[in-house]
Design an enzyme around this catalytic site. Structure first.
Site, PDB file in Angstrom:
ATOM      1  N   LYS A 109       0.829  -1.202   0.000  1.00  0.00           N
ATOM      2  CA  LYS A 109       0.000   0.000   0.000  1.00  0.00           C
ATOM      3  C   LYS A 109       0.866   1.255   0.000  1.00  0.00           C
ATOM      4  O   LYS A 109       0.513   2.275  -0.603  1.00  0.00           O
ATOM      5  CB  LYS A 109      -0.926   0.002   1.212  1.00  0.00           C
ATOM      6  CG  LYS A 109      -2.053  -1.014   1.151  1.00  0.00           C
ATOM      7  CD  LYS A 109      -3.014  -0.806   2.307  1.00  0.00           C
ATOM      8  CE  LYS A 109      -4.218  -1.748   2.233  1.00  0.00           C
ATOM      9  NZ  LYS A 109      -3.873  -3.120   2.532  1.00  0.00           N
ATOM     10  N   GLU A 167      -2.192   7.226   7.578  1.00  0.00           N
ATOM     11  CA  GLU A 167      -2.968   8.110   6.718  1.00  0.00           C
ATOM     12  C   GLU A 167      -3.870   8.997   7.552  1.00  0.00           C
ATOM     13  O   GLU A 167      -4.394   8.568   8.588  1.00  0.00           O
ATOM     14  CB  GLU A 167      -3.860   7.303   5.760  1.00  0.00           C
ATOM     15  CG  GLU A 167      -3.154   6.697   4.589  1.00  0.00           C
ATOM     16  CD  GLU A 167      -4.126   6.002   3.646  1.00  0.00           C
ATOM     17  OE1 GLU A 167      -5.328   5.934   3.969  1.00  0.00           O
ATOM     18  OE2 GLU A 167      -3.692   5.528   2.582  1.00  0.00           O
ATOM     19  N   ARG A 201      -7.496  -8.099  -8.985  1.00  0.00           N
ATOM     20  CA  ARG A 201      -8.269  -9.330  -9.175  1.00  0.00           C
ATOM     21  C   ARG A 201      -9.722  -8.934  -9.423  1.00  0.00           C
ATOM     22  O   ARG A 201     -10.084  -7.762  -9.382  1.00  0.00           O
ATOM     23  CB  ARG A 201      -8.188 -10.203  -7.931  1.00  0.00           C
ATOM     24  CG  ARG A 201      -8.599  -9.448  -6.665  1.00  0.00           C
ATOM     25  CD  ARG A 201      -8.604 -10.326  -5.440  1.00  0.00           C
ATOM     26  NE  ARG A 201      -8.685  -9.594  -4.196  1.00  0.00           N
ATOM     27  CZ  ARG A 201      -9.794  -9.084  -3.674  1.00  0.00           C
ATOM     28  NH1 ARG A 201     -10.939  -9.207  -4.321  1.00  0.00           N
ATOM     29  NH2 ARG A 201      -9.778  -8.431  -2.533  1.00  0.00           N
TER      30      ARG A 201
END
Length: 677
Positions: free
Chosen positions: A120, A204, A296
């Site tokens: 990430k 974050e 995916r």
């Protein structure tokens, strides 16, 4: 009709996604190969595939995570391609490389693209460089607690700690004050290490009351990349999606176009190929920020299929075979509104504790007329402890959002699951809640207001209880008439099921268990006209009958009502009853009138038990420790989630009977407290 992209493919997954891929392959004339663990020998994907091969033990690491075993089966069976589904190895770059190295097509993005998105932190930096909006935060390699604390304080609170590797809501914590950061960091790192093998985190800024909106993207090897519009997934509990829909009730056409362009830009920046999902967090002001790309097909892809009329699995197969995308951007339709919910074997009233066991009854709505069911189990199958406890996905489609919600509520009303507990009632309340109906729900609403979606302790069940008793009385009379008709004297007065006694119409007594509560009723009458006494109150029932469609119609106190019900007689002659009034259901277990009191165990309050089978990941108590009531003593991992086990009372630890890494059975005593003399 285009040529079929492959002759035979292997599906490296299980459950509903494996069954979903098999359906598309069958339509295209492609043969399928399933793989299965010892726990899945009788599973539906094994039965539906053209051939199936065993690959190991029941634990994922002994079977579905064994890339070498899966590739060996692919080679032996002659499969030309591997479809990874979602979960397990679907986002594993090493597995994708190994499949390609074996001369087999991988139905998904290239390993290089996966690696760019596998972290990430790295993905966020890459997107920022490409011009995709990102949330302010820290993604650095210095993971010392001191550095992370300083960065957190600089970013400001509230703040989110996220596992840098992985997904599915694992390894995520919200921190609202500096003093809470260190403990949350340790918990997040431990969960990340257990789930993904790496404990790196990123920090974050936490956007208050955000929406979660994702964009479905597709790209081919010919340089084409498009998006298939959005799905909103803001109804979440502990970062797990609960309800998904398309289109989003929040987006304007301008914001939809901007997010679609950003998603395509994100896909192009990593040379993406095949199906992917770009996930954004969206503030109340319409500002949107990149979260991650899921490399995916997503669990919620059916809502996109319902509004676009496309088969995304077929697109995956054709792109993997080297074909160009079937459509350009301006040809992507968006017709009507679609909603998906997931039926799980779990107990919402016990903190959504996952369940397992045989599906003794599985009633799902008939597919068609805007209703779709994606499931990997049928009635009689077993939900095992080793995998995700999802039973089915229910997807509805209608001309607009109000009609889709109405169709969802009607479809849920026809669902019934017996065996493991399920979340059906929770989903029914969700589908009627104003925050969902008005389209205002944000990602934290469910966690903040969970009590609004659970059955209130003081809920009035009187009408449903009377309706259930009436259904039982009618069924008893019907059964008596049937047996009398088959007897040698069908006109005998003893064949009349009205409880008649000399001088008066006799009473019939009924007893039910609602959860742990016993309810007793007295009934008098027959043929659909009764007086039912409940908790000191008398209720008149008139005109009761079972209609041709199986519904129960009756008047209670002169008020006409209609109910649906399911009534089963179990092996021990008890009766399982579910009554639905169109909005809410009531589950009852008919039991004999005589009372059977449980013998009180001498260990109540002294032991900490395993609520279900699982693996011990953390032991926080030792023999001789003095503990407080509610203090965390142990953490176990079961069905992909951590469960915190706490002291039932204050006391002294007498024994700790499990260590980290141990696999424990349900109801096993893990910690014993000393008993007072």
């Amino acid at each position: 009709m285009p040529q079929r992209p492959f002759d035979k493919i292997l599906i490296a997954n299980r459950g509903e996604i494996a069954c979903r891929v098999i359906r598309t392959c069958r339509r295209l004339g492609i043969r399928t190969v399933a793989v299965y663990s010892e726990a899945d020998a009788d599973a539906q994907h094994v039965r539906q595939a053209d051939e199936a091969w065993p690959i190991g033990g029941p634990r994922p690491q002994d079977s579905y995570l064994r890339g070498d075993a899966i590739i060996e089966v692919a080679l032996k069976s002659g499969a030309q391609a591997v479809h990874p589904g979602y979960g397990f190895l679907s986002e594993n770059a090493d597995f994708a490389d190994a499949v390609e190295a074996a001369g087999i097509a991988f139905i998904g993005p290239k390993a290089a693209s996966m690696r760019k998105m596998g972290s990430k932190a790295g993905a966020k930096e890459l997107m920022q460089a490409a011009g995709v909006p990102v949330v302010p935060g820290y993604t650095g390699e210095d993971q010392s607690p001191e550095r992370l604390q300083r960065e957190a304080d600089a970013i400001g609170y509230p703040l989110m700690i996220k596992a840098a590797h992985g997904g599915g809501g694992k390894g995520m914590r919200i921190v609202r004050a500096s003093g809470e950061f260190a403990a949350n960091l340790q918990s997040c790192q431990r969960e990340a290490a257990n789930a993904f093998g790496r404990d790196r985190v990123l920090l974050e800024r936490y956007v208050e009351k955000p929406r979660h909106i994702e964009i479905q993207v597709f790209a081919d090897t010919h340089g084409h990349a498009i998006h298939l519009n959005e799905r909103e997934c803001s109804a979440q509990r502990r970062y797990q999606k609960v309800l998904e829909e398309s289109p989003s009730p929040f987006l304007t056409p301008q914001l939809r176009a901007a997010m679609g362009e950003a998603a395509v830009l994100a896909a192009r920046s990593i040379d993406y190929v095949n199906a992917g999902t770009v996930e954004f967090i969206v503030g109340q002001d319409g500002g949107f920020y990149f979260m991650e790309i899921n490399t995916r097909l997503q669990v919620e892809h059916p809502v996109t299929e319902m509004v676009t009329g496309l088969d995304l699995v077929e697109w995956q197969l054709r792109v993997a075979a080297g074909d160009a995308l079937p459509h350009e951007q301006d040809a992507i339709a968006q017709n009507g509104h679609a909603i998906e919910v997931r039926l799980y074997a779990e107990d919402p009233d016990a903190g959504f504790l996952p369940g397992s066991g045989k599906l003794e009854r599985l009633r799902l709505p008939h597919a068609g007329e805007g209703v779709r069911i994606d499931s990997g189990v049928v009635e009689g199958d077993t939900v095992t402890i080793f995998y995700d406890p999802m039973i089915a996905k229910l997807i509805v489609h209608a001309a607009d959002r109000p009609a889709a919600l109405a169709r969802l509520r009607a479809a849920l009303a026809t669902c019934d699951i017996a065996g493991p507990k399920s979340n059906i009632e929770f989903l029914e309340r969700l589908a009627r809640h104003p925050a969902v109906v008005d389209g205002t729900i944000d990602t934290g609403y469910l966690d903040r207001h969970l009590d609004e979606f659970l059955a209130p302790a003081d809920e009035d069940i009187t009408e449903r209880l009377i309706a259930g008793a009436t259904a039982v009385l009618l069924a008893q009379e019907q059964d008596t008439r049937r047996r009398a008709a088959a007897s040698t004297d069908p006109t005998s007065p003893w064949a009349i099921a009205d409880g008649w006694r000399l001088g008066h119409g006799g009473h019939r007594s009924l007893a039910f268990l609602q959860g742990d509560n016993r309810v007793e009723l007295q009934a008098q009458g027959a043929g659909g006209t009764y007086r039912i006494d409940l908790a000191g109150q008398s209720h008149a029932v008139e005109g009761a009958r079972i209609e041709a469609d199986g519904a129960l119609s009756l008047r209670i106190g002169g008020h006409g009502r209609r109910f649906t019900f399911e009534l089963d007689t179990l092996a021990d002659d008890r009766q399982r009853l579910v009554v639905h009034d169109g909005e809410r259901r009531l589950r009852l277990l008919g039991v004999p009138m005589y009372r059977h009191e449980r013998s009180g165990g001498g260990n109540a309050g002294h032991n900490v038990l395993a609520p279900m089978p699982g693996r011990v990941v953390l032991v926080k108590a030792a023999e001789g420790d003095t503990v407080e009531s509610g203090q965390e003593l142990m953490v176990i991992e079961a069905m992909k989630m951590e469960l915190s086990l706490k002291a039932p009372r204050a006391g002294t630890v007498a024994q700790v009977r499990a260590a980290a890494g141990d696999f424990v059975e349900a109801d096993a005593v893990l910690v014993a407290l000393a008993q007072d003399e």
